[in-house]
Motif scaffolding. Structure first.
Motif, short mmCIF file in Angstrom:
data_model
loop_
_atom_site.label_atom_id
_atom_site.label_comp_id
_atom_site.label_asym_id
_atom_site.label_seq_id
_atom_site.Cartn_x
_atom_site.Cartn_y
_atom_site.Cartn_z
N LEU A 33 -4.11 -2.19 4.67
CA LEU A 33 -2.73 -2.62 4.45
C LEU A 33 -2.64 -3.81 3.50
CD1 LEU A 33 -1.32 -2.27 8.07
CD2 LEU A 33 -1.24 -0.62 6.20
N GLN A 34 -3.78 -4.26 2.96
CA GLN A 34 -3.79 -5.43 2.11
C GLN A 34 -4.04 -5.11 0.64
OE1 GLN A 34 -2.83 -8.42 3.10
NE2 GLN A 34 -2.51 -7.60 5.15
N PHE A 35 -4.04 -3.84 0.27
CA PHE A 35 -4.06 -3.52 -1.16
C PHE A 35 -2.67 -3.80 -1.72
CE2 PHE A 35 -7.77 -0.83 -0.09
CZ PHE A 35 -8.63 -1.26 -1.09
N HIS A 36 -2.61 -4.56 -2.80
CA HIS A 36 -1.32 -4.90 -3.38
C HIS A 36 -0.63 -3.64 -3.90
CE1 HIS A 36 1.67 -6.86 -5.99
NE2 HIS A 36 1.50 -7.91 -5.20
N PRO A 37 0.70 -3.54 -3.80
CA PRO A 37 1.40 -2.33 -4.26
C PRO A 37 1.17 -1.99 -5.73
CG PRO A 37 2.86 -3.70 -2.93
CD PRO A 37 1.62 -4.49 -3.13
N THR A 38 0.78 -2.97 -6.54
CA THR A 38 0.56 -2.71 -7.97
C THR A 38 -0.84 -2.19 -8.27
OG1 THR A 38 -0.16 -5.00 -8.36
CG2 THR A 38 2.19 -4.53 -8.60
N THR A 39 -1.71 -2.07 -7.28
CA THR A 39 -3.09 -1.66 -7.54
C THR A 39 -3.16 -0.32 -8.25
OG1 THR A 39 -3.88 -2.92 -5.62
CG2 THR A 39 -5.33 -1.21 -6.47
N GLU A 40 -2.41 0.66 -7.76
CA GLU A 40 -2.44 1.98 -8.39
C GLU A 40 -1.94 1.92 -9.83
OE1 GLU A 40 -0.48 5.00 -6.15
OE2 GLU A 40 -1.54 4.53 -4.29
N THR A 41 -0.90 1.12 -10.07
CA THR A 41 -0.36 0.98 -11.42
C THR A 41 -1.42 0.46 -12.38
OG1 THR A 41 1.87 0.57 -10.57
CG2 THR A 41 1.41 -0.17 -12.81
N LEU A 42 -2.14 -0.57 -11.98
CA LEU A 42 -3.16 -1.15 -12.86
C LEU A 42 -4.34 -0.20 -13.05
CD1 LEU A 42 -3.08 -4.79 -11.47
CD2 LEU A 42 -2.20 -4.01 -13.68
N GLY A 94 -9.67 6.36 -8.16
CA GLY A 94 -8.86 5.92 -9.28
C GLY A 94 -7.46 5.53 -8.87
N ALA A 95 -6.48 6.04 -9.61
CA ALA A 95 -5.08 5.71 -9.33
C ALA A 95 -4.40 6.74 -8.43
CB ALA A 95 -4.32 5.59 -10.64
N ARG A 96 -5.19 7.66 -7.85
CA ARG A 96 -4.60 8.67 -6.98
C ARG A 96 -4.03 8.05 -5.71
NH1 ARG A 96 -9.46 13.19 -7.00
NH2 ARG A 96 -9.56 13.51 -9.28
N SER A 97 -3.10 8.77 -5.11
CA SER A 97 -2.58 8.33 -3.82
C SER A 97 -3.67 8.43 -2.77
CB SER A 97 -1.37 9.19 -3.41
OG SER A 97 -0.34 9.05 -4.34
N PRO A 98 -3.71 7.50 -1.84
CA PRO A 98 -4.82 7.46 -0.88
C PRO A 98 -4.74 8.55 0.18
CG PRO A 98 -3.24 5.73 -0.40
CD PRO A 98 -2.80 6.36 -1.68
N GLU A 99 -5.90 8.87 0.72
CA GLU A 99 -6.00 9.73 1.89
C GLU A 99 -6.26 8.85 3.10
OE1 GLU A 99 -9.10 12.50 1.19
OE2 GLU A 99 -8.15 13.42 -0.56
#
Length: 503
Positions: free
Chosen positions: A452-461, A492-497
Motif C-alpha cells: 500500500l506504500q507504492f506511490h500512485p505515480t509509480t506506474e506512470t513513471l 513494468g507499468a502493468r497493473s498489479p496482481e
C-alpha cells in the motif's frame, strides 16, 4: 494575475498611506519588498525612497543590479510581518507589492511565493528565447496535489501549429528530482494532447544525474542549464561526463577472531534477533531488525545507536542488544519507542536479506550485498541490495518503506551503475559472488515496498522505462514486520496482481 486578486481596496489618502507603510517598516528588523516575478529587494535606508503625489505614493528601490519604481495607491491587507499594497506600473497596469520582515517566521510563505514566481517568469523568458515561433498555451507554478505537480517547479505547454511541447524549470533544491517532476508533467499533458517532447531547465552544476537517467529512458527531452544571473543555454544530452561510481574490492572477515574486540562481536552476534552484516573493507555491522547498534572495524568494536563509542566490555554491548530487541519488534511494548520507529527502510532491508527467495525463487539466498557500488554525491532515501539469480544474472533490489514518487528513478540510478560494472566484469574481479558465474548482461530491477506504500505515480513513471530494463514491483503485506509475505506483483507499468488473502 489581476483577475485572481482580491477586490481593490478603497483609495487611502497619500499622507495616511505613507504613515502606515513607514510605521510598518519601522517595526521590521529585516524589511524587504516582494513583487511577483522579481527577486526580493532588501530595504536598507539608503536604497529606497517614498515621494508623495496627489493621487499616489511613489516608491522607488534599487540595488547593485536592479531598479524598481511603483505607484502605491492603497493598502490591500496587513497581517503579522506582512503588508500588501496595491500598485500601478507605468501604463496603469495594476499589481501587488508586499512589504515583509524576513526576520519573522511569518515571512516564509510570501518569500516562498515570490521565489517561485521569479522562476516562473524566468521560464517564460527562456521559452520566448529558445522556442521562437511557438505560442505559450499555459504557464503555472500552482500546486496540483491530485497529479503530484509541485508548485516548486513552474511548468508550461507550448504550441506551434499542431505540435505541442512541455516545459519545466527546476530550482536548485529540487535538482535531484528534476526528471521525476518533468515526466509527471509530460504524462499529465499527454493524457490531454499529443505532446512530442519536453524542455527541462536545470541549475548549473546539477545536470549529471538527469543526463545519465535520460540515456536510459524513452523520452525526448531538450535539456538546458541556467545560472545565477538567469542566463540559459542548451545542453548536449551526450555531455554527461564520466559515470561517477566506485566498486570497492570485497573483503570477508577472517575465519577466526583476530583480537578481543572481534571476539566480542562474534559473541554478540549469537544473541537472539541479532544479525551480522558483512561490509566492504572487512567491517561488520551488528543489527536488530536493521537498526545498527554495534560495528567492528579497524580492530575495534564500536557500540551505540545514535552515537557510537568504543565498547567498554562485552556485557554492556549484549545488554544494549537485548534492550533493542525488546522494543524493536512488531507488537513491542512501546509502539512509539524511538528504537521501534527509527530507520524503517533498514528494517525492510533486514527482512529482505533474510527472505530474499521470497521475492523470487530464482534468487540465491546468499550472498546479498548492500549499497554496492556506492553512489557519489547523492542523497538517497532508499536502500539498495544486490543479489544474483542461479543463472548468474544480477538483481538490483530497491527498498522503500513509505510512499515516494522518486522511487523508480532512484532505482534507475543504482541499476545504471550495476549494469555498468556488470558489463565490465568488475564484480568478479573485485571478489563479489565468489565461485558464481556472473552475467555481463543487464540486471533485473526489483522495487520492493509494503504493497500500500507504492506511490500512485509509480506506474506512470515506469511507462518511460525501456524494455531492456526488466522492472518488477513486489509489494509486501500490511504486517510485513511481523509476517513477511508477498501480496502484490507487477511487471513494468502493468497493473498489479494482488493476493487478496492478506486483506
Amino acid at each position: 494575475m489581476v483577475s485572481a486578486q482580491k477586490k481593490a481596496a478603497r483609495p487611502t489618502p497619500v499622507p495616511a498611506l505613507r504613515e502606515q507603510i513607514e510605521s510598518f517598516l519601522a517595526g521590521c528588523r529585516q524589511p524587504a519588498a516582494l513583487e511577483p516575478g522579481e527577486a526580493p529587494f532588501a530595504l536598507s535606508p539608503a536604497a529606497f525612497t517614498f515621494t508623495d503625489f496627489p493621487k499616489h505614493l511613489q516608491f522607488e528601490i534599487w540595488d547593485e543590479q536592479r531598479t524598481l519604481m511603483r505607484r502605491i495607491t492603497a493598502i490591500q491587507q496587513q497581517r503579522t510581518a506582512r503588508l500588501t499594497v496595491e500598485t500601478a506600473r507605468f501604463g496603469g497596469k495594476p499589481g501587488l507589492l508586499t512589504f515583509t520582515d524576513l526576520a519573522r517566521p511569518q515571512s516564509a510563505a510570501p518569500l516562498l511565493d515570490s521565489t517561485r514566481s521569479v522562476l516562473r517568469e524566468l521560464l517564460r523568458r527562456w521559452l520566448a528565447r529558445q522556442f521562437p515561433g511557438w505560442a505559450l498555451e499555459n504557464i503555472s507554478s500552482g500546486a496540483d496535489l491530485e497529479h503530484t505537480l509541485s508548485p516548486a517547479c513552474p511548468r508550461a505547454c507550448l504550441r506551434k501549429g499542431e505540435r505541442r511541447a512541455a516545459a519545466l524549470a527546476v530550482p536548485p533544491q529540487h535538482a535531484d528530482d528534476a526528471l521525476t517532476h518533468a515526466l509527471l508533467w509530460l504524462a499529465y499533458l499527454r493524457r490531454r494532447h499529443p505532446v512530442q517532447e519536453i524542455a527541462l531547465f536545470l541549475p548549473c552544476g546539477s545536470e549529471t544525474t538527469t543526463l545519465l537517467r535520460l540515456r536510459h529512458l524513452n523520452v525526448v527531452c531538450r535539456p538546458f542549464r541556467y545560472d545565477d544571473t538567469g542566463f540559459e543555454a542548451p545542453i548536449d544530452p551526450d555531455d554527461h561526463g564520466n559515470l561517477i561510481t566506485r566498486l570497492e574490492p570485497w573483503q570477508d572477515g577472517p575465519p577466526e577472531p583476530l583480537n578481543e574486540a572481534q571476539s566480542w562481536a562474534r559473541q554478540v552476534e549469537l544473541q537472539p534477533n541479532v544479525q551480522g552484516v558483512q561490509l566492504t573493507g572487512g567491517a561488520r555491522s551488528l543489527r536488530v531488525n536493521g537498526l545498527e547498534f554495534a560495528r567492528y572495524e579497524t580492530g575495534m568494536l564500536w557500540s551505540g545507536v545514535f552515537r557510537k563509542e568504543p565498547a567498554r566490555n562485552l556485557a554492556a554491548v549484549e545488554e544494549l542488544a537485548q534492550e533493542i530487541s525488546t522494543f524493536r519488534q512488531a507488537g513491542g511494548p512501546v509502539p512509539d519507542h524511538p528504537w521501534r520507529l527509527q530507520q524503517p527502510e533498514s528494517w525492510l532491508e533486514s527482512l529482505v536479506r533474510n527472505h530474499v527467495t521470497m521475492l523470487d525463487a530464482c534468487l540465491l539466498p546468499a550472498p546479498v550485498y548492500g549499497q554496492v557500488p556506492a553512489l557519489t554525491g547523492c542523497e538517497r532515501s532508499c536502500l539498495d541490495l544486490l543479489a544474483v539469480e542461479r543463472s548468474g544474472r544480477l538483481a538490483v533490489i530497491e527498498l522503500k518503506a513509505s510512499e515516494d514518487p522518486n522511487l523508480p528513478l532512484q532505482a534507475l540510478d543504482y541499476w545504471i551503475r550495476v549494469a555498468h560494472h556488470a558489463a565490465r566484469g568488475d564484480f568478479r574481479v573485485n571478489g563479489y559472488f565468489p565461485g558464481l558465474p556472473i552475467s555481463c548482461g543487464p540486471p533485473r530491477l526489483l522495487l520492493v515496498a509494503p504493497a500500500l506504500q507504492f506511490h500512485p505515480t509509480t506506474e506512470t513513471l515506469l511507462e518511460f522505462f525501456p524494455s531492456n530494463i526488466q522492472v518488477e514491483r513486489i509489494g509486501l503485506g500490511v504486517e510485513w514486520q511481523r509476517i513477511p509475505r508477498v501480496v502484490l506483483r507487477a511487471l513494468g507499468a502493468r497493473s498489479p496482481e494482488w493476493d487478496q488473502t492478506d486483506y
